[in-house]
Every structure is written in C-alpha cells, then in structure tokens.
Write a protein that holds these residues in place. Sequence first.
Motif, mmCIF file in Angstrom:
data_model
loop_
_atom_site.group_PDB
_atom_site.id
_atom_site.type_symbol
_atom_site.label_atom_id
_atom_site.label_comp_id
_atom_site.label_asym_id
_atom_site.label_seq_id
_atom_site.Cartn_x
_atom_site.Cartn_y
_atom_site.Cartn_z
ATOM 1 N N GLY A 69 15.406 -24.722 -17.392
ATOM 2 C CA GLY A 69 14.321 -24.251 -16.528
ATOM 3 C C GLY A 69 13.475 -23.241 -17.264
ATOM 4 N N ALA A 70 12.188 -23.572 -17.385
ATOM 5 C CA ALA A 70 11.284 -22.674 -18.092
ATOM 6 C C ALA A 70 9.897 -22.874 -17.515
ATOM 7 N N PHE A 71 8.927 -22.125 -18.022
ATOM 8 C CA PHE A 71 7.557 -22.255 -17.545
ATOM 9 C C PHE A 71 6.621 -22.697 -18.655
ATOM 10 N N ALA A 72 7.150 -22.773 -19.866
ATOM 11 C CA ALA A 72 6.394 -23.269 -21.011
ATOM 12 C C ALA A 72 7.391 -23.582 -22.105
ATOM 13 N N GLY A 73 6.952 -24.374 -23.078
ATOM 14 C CA GLY A 73 7.850 -24.715 -24.181
ATOM 15 C C GLY A 73 7.819 -26.202 -24.437
ATOM 16 N N LEU A 121 4.048 -24.489 -27.880
ATOM 17 C CA LEU A 121 4.540 -24.260 -29.238
ATOM 18 C C LEU A 121 4.903 -22.788 -29.441
ATOM 19 N N SER A 122 4.008 -21.906 -28.990
ATOM 20 C CA SER A 122 4.288 -20.489 -29.254
ATOM 21 C C SER A 122 5.471 -20.017 -28.418
ATOM 22 N N ALA A 123 5.608 -20.545 -27.172
ATOM 23 C CA ALA A 123 6.758 -20.141 -26.350
ATOM 24 C C ALA A 123 8.060 -20.546 -27.042
ATOM 25 N N SER A 124 8.116 -21.798 -27.539
ATOM 26 C CA SER A 124 9.338 -22.275 -28.192
ATOM 27 C C SER A 124 9.600 -21.536 -29.496
#
Lengths: 292, 259
Positions: free
Chosen positions: B209-213, B68-71
Amino acid sequence: MVAMMHNPLRPTPPLRLVDAPPEPSSTAPEAIIRVENLSIVFDVPRGEVIAVDRVSLAVMPGEFVSLVGPSGCGKSTLLNAMAGLERPFEGEVIVAGKPMLAPRPDIGMVFQQPHLFPWKSVRRNIAHGPRALGKSKTEALRIADDLIEMIGLTKFASAYPHTLSGGMQQRVAIARALANQPRELLMDEPFGALDAQTRAVMQDNLLELRDRINATIVFVTHDIDEAILLSDRVLIMSAGPGRILRDLSVGLPRPRSSAILTDPAYLALKRDCLDLIRTEGRKAFEQMEAVT
Amino acid sequence: MSTGGHKGATAAGRLSVLVGALSVPAFVGLWELIARSRIVNAVLFPPPSTVAVAVLDWIQSGQFFGDLSASLFRVTVGFLIGTAGGIMLGVLTGRFRLVSSLLSPLFHILRPIPPIAFVPIVILWFGLSETGKLFLVVWGVFFTVWLATHIGVQKVDRGLVRAALMLGTPRRQMLSEIILLGALPYIVVGLRTAVSISFYTLVAAELAGAFAGIVYRIEIAQQNMQTGQVMGGLAALGLLSFVADRSFAAIAERAVWWR
C-alpha cells in the motif's frame, strides 16, 4: 598474571647513602632487555602446552643477539613476549626498565611475513607509525622519505605493497618498524620466507643498516649461518618446552660480510652450534614419537 | 573467447557480439508477432507496441517521475541507513566477543526471516507511511551487510593487527582503519547483494500500500486491467535495478582501490 617473586638467592643490594640510578639487575647491570624466569603456557584443546620454560636472559644496549633453535621450540613466543604481544604465565620481561605488558612503540618488530597495510603506498606504510604517535603529516612523510632512500626504494615510494617482490616488501617492513626510531628492534625470522639469493642480500643490508640505526636487535632464526654472520651472541634453545641451552659469543671482527662463512673461527663455532642443535633436534623428534 | 590474432577466433568473436546485440530486439519482435497473431489473448499479453504507448502515456502524464523518485528515495535512503547500521554493528560484533555474544544469536534468528513476511506487522506499526516502507528496506539490507561485515572483520589478517599494534596505532584508528579496510573486500560483496535485496523489499513495501512508486503503479494498472502499463512498469523496474547493480559494481571495483 603472576608477579615476579622475590628471589631469595639474589643478594640484596648494599645500602647507599647517596641516590644512585637504580640498578636494573644485579646480574646484568646495564642490560636493556631482561627476561627473568619467564614461562609462557598456551591453552590447547587437550590441556596446556608449555611454550617457554623458565627462561632468563639479558641483552646489552646495542647488542645483536640471535635466538636459534628447532621449529616449535618457543623462540618466536619468547620474542613475542619481549614485544608485549604475549603475556607471561610466570616471570617477567623488562625492557628499558619497564615490564612488558602490551606493545610499546619504542620497541619495533619485523615479522616473518611483511604484514604491510595493503591499502597504503610504501611511503604511507612507513609513515604510519609516526602518524599514529601524533607526528604531523609532513614530519611523518619526511621520516618515511629518508627511510625509503635508506632501503633504496625511492622509485617505489608510491607503489602499493602487492606490486613489490617479497624482498622489497620485507625491506619496507623493516623501514616501517624503524620509522618510530625504536631503541630495540625485534625480528622474527624476517628473511625466512625469502629465496636464498634475496636472503643473502638482505643479510648484508641488515649488517649495513645496523651501523646506522644504533638499536639493540634480537633476531629469531633457525639458520645457524645467518645467526653467526649477524650476531654478537647466539643463544641456542632446546626443543620444546623452550629453554636456553647455550650462550655463545661470536668473537668475529666487524664489519662482517658473507666472506666470513669460510673463516676457520666461524667454522668451529658453527660446528659447536650444529652439534647442539642436532642433539636437540633428535630429542624433539623422539619426544614427538613418544607422544604419538 | 580469446581475441588473439587467430582469424577463426576473431570471426567467432564478431559473431557472438552480433548475436548478443540482436538478442533483445529478436525477443521483442517474436513477442510482437505472437501477441498480434492471436495465438494468445492480446489483453493479457499485450504486444510491445502497446506497452510502449502505455509507457509514453505514463511519462507524459507526469506520474512517471513522481513514481520513479518515490521508489528511488525508498531504495536509496533504506539502503544507506541499513548499510550504515550493518557496518557499524558488524565491526562491533566481529571485533568484540562480548558484543557478539549479546547480539549475534538474536541476529541469526531474525536474519533468515524473509523481510516480506514483516509486511503485515509493519502495516500495523506504521500504517501506510513512508517510515514503514523504509523500515522494510532497512531491515532487508541491514542483516546482509551486518553478516558480511562481521565475517570480514573476523577474517582480517591477525598479522596486520599485530603490526599496527607494534607501531602504536591508537584504538580508534585500529577500528576505523585497520579493521574496517581489512574487512572492506568482504563488506563490498555484502553491499552488492544488499542492492538487489533493497529492490526485493521495495516491491513488498509498495505492494502493501502506497500513494506513489513504480510497483504501486503496476498494482494500480493491474486493478484497471491495463496490462500494457503493468508490463511497462515491470520493464522500468528491471531497467532501474539493472542500472543500480551495474553502477554499484563499478563503484565496488574502485572501493577496494589498492587492488
């Protein structure tokens, strides 16, 4: 654009041995507003339109002068040139000794629409000018409060413009223009958008106000009654291109009120004006028909 | 519907409130029924109860708040940067003809390209870094806000500008007060559109491509055939953008404070 050319017909001033204050003009020595041989030309899709055609006039300090003429005669354009909002094509406008090239805060303007800042309260609208000129907030608000009292809107000081009636908005617009203490006040059909009753009240208010503010006023209108009631002089303009046709002095005593509207002297003056305007109006109409 | 003293109208009003309150529960109930009745494949269409369990696991594992915080970070920072740039350049192009001649043709060519189409080149430029994701969100937000501001500035009442000129308003105040506030009603509309655009571009950015979200989590769950988790992610995303839109609408109402 075009600098004022030397007029060979104007007599050269006599030589002086002592320095004297320079005379603004030989024809009107103490005029505060001088319009000399002013022409204003607009570009339109089909060429150019001459809105103002070689107009000269002078306004004395403290005078109230009205410009009257049929719509489209260039009276508003002439006023805008006095405000520095319109650049001369030819000739020049000199106010308080300096040529008008851009708006100046010593010259106030009231438009046909109030054009109040919708995001500012009445008080802050009026304080806008003094603030813009670098006065402190307290000082600007003090000026605003005095003016609000003068226009009788104390109860509405913190109201937003859209909550006020048209007449009230225009009173605020006048107060806002006065907040910079202009020496010249230009008014472009300021009561033109108001209903007849409100207009009559506003005219009486302006007559009272005028005695207190000690400013020179140039007032554009197409309403003869309004012009005669308010002015010391009425300048009648021809149908476009605008030229000054007649310069009538209004010799009616002051203080005036709407009671003079039945005075015989007033009626005679009005008849003169109406005759002129009717002839001009007909000319304008014929011109339009000839074009189409 | 009117809420006057008319008895029939009041009854009809109450009924519509009741139906409105039942809308979502009824849909969820129907879905649960259909998924359990084996009319459809429950692996592909998991019932809400399965989705709820997946969401609970997500929260308990601690990953949810990270996602949540990454997004939120990407959307918020991207929105702010894009908005600041859009308003600034919109005021300049709307007010100064020369700046407009210089930039508007370019912006009008770039603006219609969907921001998602930039994903491949953004990966080449920025790899899988945060910068690339922010770039996509900023790109999407910028053009919307720029255009709204540009139009708003051009529609500022000329009379207001003339009145301000006559009062001796300095140049800088003319831009920062008269022009900007005069255009504010238009800008606010642009900003609201930009809120939903920032979510669209977020999806593209995280799918790339991401590592969180949240969207990243949806994609991972899809690869593992965790359909409950996929739907939970979708619900979270829907709720998030709904809340963002509503809070923005509430802010927008106060932004144009003089109305």
